[in-house]
Design a protein around this motif. Structure first.
Motif, mmCIF file in Angstrom:
data_model
loop_
_atom_site.group_PDB
_atom_site.id
_atom_site.type_symbol
_atom_site.label_atom_id
_atom_site.label_comp_id
_atom_site.label_asym_id
_atom_site.label_seq_id
_atom_site.Cartn_x
_atom_site.Cartn_y
_atom_site.Cartn_z
ATOM 1 N N LEU A 11 0.822 -1.211 0.000
ATOM 2 C CA LEU A 11 0.000 0.000 0.000
ATOM 3 C C LEU A 11 0.861 1.269 0.000
ATOM 4 C CD1 LEU A 11 -2.904 1.067 0.042
ATOM 5 C CD2 LEU A 11 -2.797 1.034 2.551
ATOM 6 N N HIS A 12 2.052 1.204 0.590
ATOM 7 C CA HIS A 12 2.894 2.393 0.658
ATOM 8 C C HIS A 12 3.316 2.900 -0.718
ATOM 9 C CE1 HIS A 12 3.858 1.837 5.118
ATOM 10 N NE2 HIS A 12 3.446 3.075 4.987
ATOM 11 N N PHE A 13 3.157 2.094 -1.763
ATOM 12 C CA PHE A 13 3.604 2.503 -3.092
ATOM 13 C C PHE A 13 2.538 3.255 -3.887
ATOM 14 C CE2 PHE A 13 6.538 -0.812 -1.901
ATOM 15 C CZ PHE A 13 7.752 -0.297 -2.331
ATOM 16 N N ILE A 14 1.340 3.420 -3.305
ATOM 17 C CA ILE A 14 0.287 4.125 -4.062
ATOM 18 C C ILE A 14 0.632 5.597 -4.259
ATOM 19 C CG2 ILE A 14 -1.520 2.537 -3.283
ATOM 20 C CD1 ILE A 14 -2.461 4.720 -1.339
ATOM 21 N N GLY A 15 1.492 6.136 -3.401
ATOM 22 C CA GLY A 15 1.849 7.549 -3.532
ATOM 23 C C GLY A 15 2.704 7.828 -4.758
ATOM 24 N N ILE A 16 3.598 6.889 -5.112
ATOM 25 C CA ILE A 16 4.499 7.134 -6.243
ATOM 26 C C ILE A 16 4.045 6.420 -7.514
ATOM 27 C CG2 ILE A 16 6.462 7.491 -4.714
ATOM 28 C CD1 ILE A 16 7.465 4.701 -5.592
ATOM 29 N N ALA A 17 3.104 5.488 -7.413
ATOM 30 C CA ALA A 17 2.658 4.740 -8.596
ATOM 31 C C ALA A 17 1.896 5.663 -9.541
ATOM 32 C CB ALA A 17 1.774 3.568 -8.183
ATOM 33 N N PRO A 18 2.338 5.798 -10.794
ATOM 34 C CA PRO A 18 1.667 6.711 -11.731
ATOM 35 C C PRO A 18 0.226 6.302 -12.045
ATOM 36 C CG PRO A 18 3.349 5.404 -12.847
ATOM 37 C CD PRO A 18 3.526 5.159 -11.388
ATOM 38 N N GLU A 19 -0.104 5.016 -11.842
ATOM 39 C CA GLU A 19 -1.482 4.570 -12.094
ATOM 40 C C GLU A 19 -2.493 5.293 -11.211
ATOM 41 O OE1 GLU A 19 1.168 1.172 -13.371
ATOM 42 O OE2 GLU A 19 1.084 2.618 -11.719
ATOM 43 N N PHE A 20 -2.045 5.746 -10.027
ATOM 44 C CA PHE A 20 -2.971 6.403 -9.089
ATOM 45 C C PHE A 20 -2.937 7.926 -9.197
ATOM 46 C CE2 PHE A 20 -2.383 2.249 -7.063
ATOM 47 C CZ PHE A 20 -3.697 1.905 -6.794
ATOM 48 N N ALA A 21 -2.259 8.446 -10.214
ATOM 49 C CA ALA A 21 -2.132 9.899 -10.344
ATOM 50 C C ALA A 21 -3.486 10.592 -10.425
ATOM 51 C CB ALA A 21 -1.295 10.238 -11.582
ATOM 52 N N SER A 22 -4.478 9.954 -11.048
ATOM 53 C CA SER A 22 -5.791 10.586 -11.210
ATOM 54 C C SER A 22 -6.537 10.720 -9.892
ATOM 55 C CB SER A 22 -6.644 9.787 -12.202
ATOM 56 O OG SER A 22 -6.862 8.463 -11.728
#
Length: 554
Positions: free
Chosen positions: A516-527
Motif C-alpha cells: 500500500l505504501h507505493f500508491i503515492g508514487i505509482a503513476p497509475e494512481f495519479a488521477s
C-alpha cells in the motif's frame, strides 16, 4: 629475476612437470625405436633421426611449458594472461580488485539427497567472506543462479563482476564426507588454490564447520581474511540448512515446510538465532501472496524480535522487523532505524540494500532510492528479484531506458518468473506496446497458474472494459483466500471506477497490505491525487502526500 624467484616461477609454470613427463615418454620412445626398427630393417639413419628429434624436442617442450599453460578452459598464453590482468601477477595478494563469487557446491552424494548440505557449505563460506573489509563478494542469489547452467568461468565472472571464483563439490556417503574446493582466477582460468577434505562425520555441522575453517584459513593467505566460526548444535544446524534450502523455493508448500524445519531446529537449540531469522523470512514471503498480512507479519515480528534478543547482530532479522513496523504499525521512522541498523551490521547484504531501496522509494526519497538500488545491483548483479524490482522503480521515476534494461535483464535471467508478475510487461503496457505486454503476461500466467492483475490493467488501457473486468475476476479467483485491495484498486482506477478503487484502498488500509505504501508514487494512481479520501489514506499510512506525489509527474 632472482634465482629463488626463477625456480619458483619454473614450478608455478609447471616446467618441472613437463620436463619429467617428457623424459619418461622420450625414454619409452627410444626403447621402442631401438627394439622395433632393426627387425623391420629400417635404415640406421631413420633411427638416429628419431632420437635426434626427441632430443631437440626437449627444450622446445620446456619453452612451450614456460609460455603456455593448459587449463580447464583450454591453452592460455601466460604472458597474454598477465597483460590482460593490467600488469598484475597471478598472485591475487597483489591484486587491487579483491572480488570473489562462491558458486553452489555440487552434491555428489550417491543418493543426490544432500543438496541442502552442499549449499550450506558454500553459503557458510560466502557469509564468512562477505564480512571481510575490502573484499567484494557476489551475493548468494546471483552466485547460485548459475546452478546447472552451462556457463564458462569467464562468463560467470563477467556477469557477476568478480575476478575470482570458488567452486567445489560435496559427497556424503554413510559416515564419510568428502569436499573438494578450488579457488580460480577467472580472468585466465588458473587455479590459485585447491584442496580436498575427507572426514569422518559425527555430525553434519561439525564437518561443515571444519571444512569452512580450513577453506577460510587457506584463502586468508591470498585474500587476507580470518572470520571466526560459531558453534551450535549439529542436529539443529542440519535442520536449519534444510529449512533455509526450502525457504528459497517461493512456493507455499516449500515455505510452510521450511517453517517446520526451522521450528524443529529450535527444539534442538532454543537459542539458535538464525533459525528464528529463517522463520521471519518464510513468513515474510508467505505474506500477501498466500497469507493475510496481519497474520503473517505478526509472525514475522515475533520471530525477528526473538532472533534479535538472542543475537542483535542478525542483520536480516532487523530488516524483517523493519518490514513488520512499516506494515503493522505504519511506523516509518521506526522502520528506517531498523533498516539502517541492518546496513550497519552488514552493508553488503542484498536483503538490507534491497528493502531499504524499496522503503526510500515508497516515501519519495528519490536520490537515496537510486543509490541503494545501484548498490543492490552491484552486490547481486544476477538476481532476478533485483532486476524485476529495479524495472518497476525506474518506471515509477520515469527512467524508461533504465527500466527497460532492468526488465530485459530479468527476463534473460529467468523467462519463467514464478513468484510475481514480470514488471517489464507493465513497462510495455505504459509505453503502449500492448501486444508485447499481453504476450508476456500470458506467458507468466501459463507458468505460474496465476492470472496477472497487470493483464487486466492492459485491457483497461486498451478500453476493453469487459475483458478487463473478466481478467480482474479471474486474477482474484486464482489467488485463493486473499487478494490485496490495492492490487484490485489498480484496475478500477484505470477503468475510471474511482469509488470502487477507493473502497479497495480502504480495505487494503484496514488489512495492512504490504504494497500500500507505493500508491503515492505509482503513476497509475495519479488521477486520484486530487481526491481528499485518497490523500487521507496516504497520510494515515505515514506518507507525506506532496513529497511522494512529486516523485513522478501527475
Amino acid at each position: 629475476m632472482k634465482p629463488k624467484d626463477f625456480f619458483a616461477e619454473l614450478k608455478r609454470r609447471r616446467v618441472y612437470s613437463v620436463a619429467v613427463t617428457y623424459a619418461v615418454v622420450a625414454w619409452l620412445l627410444v626403447q621402442v625405436v631401438t627394439q622395433v626398427f632393426p627387425p623391420f630393417e629400417v635404415p640406421n639413419w631413420a633411427e638416429r633421426l628419431v632420437i635426434i628429434a626427441i632430443v631437440l624436442g626437449f627444450p622446445i617442450a620446456l619453452v612451450f611449458a614456460w609460455i603456455y599453460d593448459i587449463t580447464s578452459h583450454g591453452i592460455v598464453r601466460t604472458q597474454e594472461a598477465q597483460r590482460q590482468g593490467r600488469g598484475q601477477t597471478l598472485e591475487p595478494s597483489h591484486s587491487t580488485d579483491r572480488s570473489i563469487a562462491v558458486l553452489p557446491f555440487t552434491d555428489l552424494s550417491p543418493g543426490k539427497d544432500h543438496a541442502y548440505f552442499s549449499d550450506g557449505v558454500a553459503e557458510e563460506i560466502l557469509t564468512a567472506l562477505a564480512k571481510v573489509d575490502g573484499l567484494r563478494v557476489a551475493a548468494r542469489r546471483s552466485s547460485f543462479w548459475f546452478r546447472g547452467k552451462e556457463a564458462e568461468l569467464p562468463e560467470i565472472a563477467q556477469r557477476l563482476n568478480v575476478h575470482h571464483v570458488l567452486e567445489g563439490s560435496v559427497r556424503r556417503d554413510g559416515n564419510l564426507v568428502r569436499v573438494a574446493a578450488e579457488l580460480i582466477d577467472a580472468r585466465n582460468g588458473f587455479t590459485i588454490w585447491s584442496e580436498t577434505y575427507e572426514r569422518e562425520m559425527h555430525g553434519i555441522f561439525a564437518v561443515q564447520d571444519e571444512i569452512t575453517c580450513s577453506i577460510v584459513d587457506a584463502l586468508k593467505l591470498k585474500l587476507e581474511i580470518s572470520p571466526p566460526p560459531r558453534s551450535r548444535s549439529t542436529d539443529a544446524y542440519d535442520l536449519y540448512l534444510q529449512g533455509l534450502f526450502l525457504s528459497d523455493k517461493s512456493t507455499e508448500e516449500s515455505l510452510r515446510t521450511s517453517l517446520e524445519f526451522f521450528r524443529r531446529a529450535l527444539e534442538k537449540d532454543p537459542r539458535f538465532a538464525r533459525a528464528w531469522t529463517g522463520i521471519a523470512k518464510s513468513w515474510l514471503w508467505l505474506a500477501d501472496a498466500y497469507v493475510k498480512p496481519l497474520e503473517a507479519y505478526s509472525n514475522v515480528r515475533e520471530a525477528a524480535l526473538n532472533a534479535i534478543n538472542i543475537d542483535d547482530r542478525e542483520a536480516e532479522a532487523h530488516v524483517y522487523l523493519a518490514e513488520a513496523k512499516r506494515i503493522l504499525d505504519w511506523d516509518l521512522r521506526g522502520a528506517e532505524a531498523e533498516y539502517l541498523r541492518a546496513l550497519e551490521i552488514d552493508s553488503n547484504s542484498t536483503t538490507s540494500n534491497y528493502f531499504i531501496a524499496a522503503f526510500y522509494a515508497a516515501i519519495g526519497e528519490r536520490e537515496k532510492t537510486l543509490m541503494y538500488l545501484s548498490r543492490t545491483a552491484k552486490i547481486d548483479p544476477a538476481s532476478l528479484w533485483v532486476s524485476n524490482f529495479a524495472c518497476e522503480i525506474y518506471r515509477y521515476f520515469g527512467l524508461i531506458d533504465e527500466a527497460m534494461a532492468a526488465g530485459e535483464r530479468s527476463l534473460q535471467l529467468d523467462p519463467t518468473f514464478l513468484y510475481s508478475e514480470p514488471l517489464l510487461a507493465a513497462l510495455y503496457r505504459e509505453m503502449g506496446r500492448f501486444d508485447e505486454a499481453i504476450a508476456l503476461y500470458k506467458k507468466s500466467q501459463d507458468v505460474s497458474g496465476r492470472v496477472p492483475f497487470g493483464l487486466a490493467i492492459a485491457y483497461a488501457k486498451m478500453n476493453l472494459r469487459d475483458e478487463a473486468r473478466e481478467i480482474l475476476k479471474a486474477a482474484c479467483a486464482s489467488r485463493g483466500g486473499y487478494t490485496p485491495g490495492d492490487a484490485i484498486a489498480h484496475v478500477h482506477v484505470v477503468l475510471n471506477e474511482h469509488e470502487d478503487a477507493m473502497r479497495e484502498l480502504q480495505r487494503a488500509y484496514q488489512e495492512h497490505s504490504s504494497s500500500l505504501h507505493f500508491i503515492g508514487i505509482a503513476p497509475e494512481f495519479a488521477s486520484l491525487r486530487s481526491d481528499k479520501h485518497f490523500v487521507s489514506i496516504v497520510e494515515r499510512i505515514g506518507l507525506q502526500p506532496q513529497k511522494v506525489f512529486a516523485v513522478t509527474a501527475a
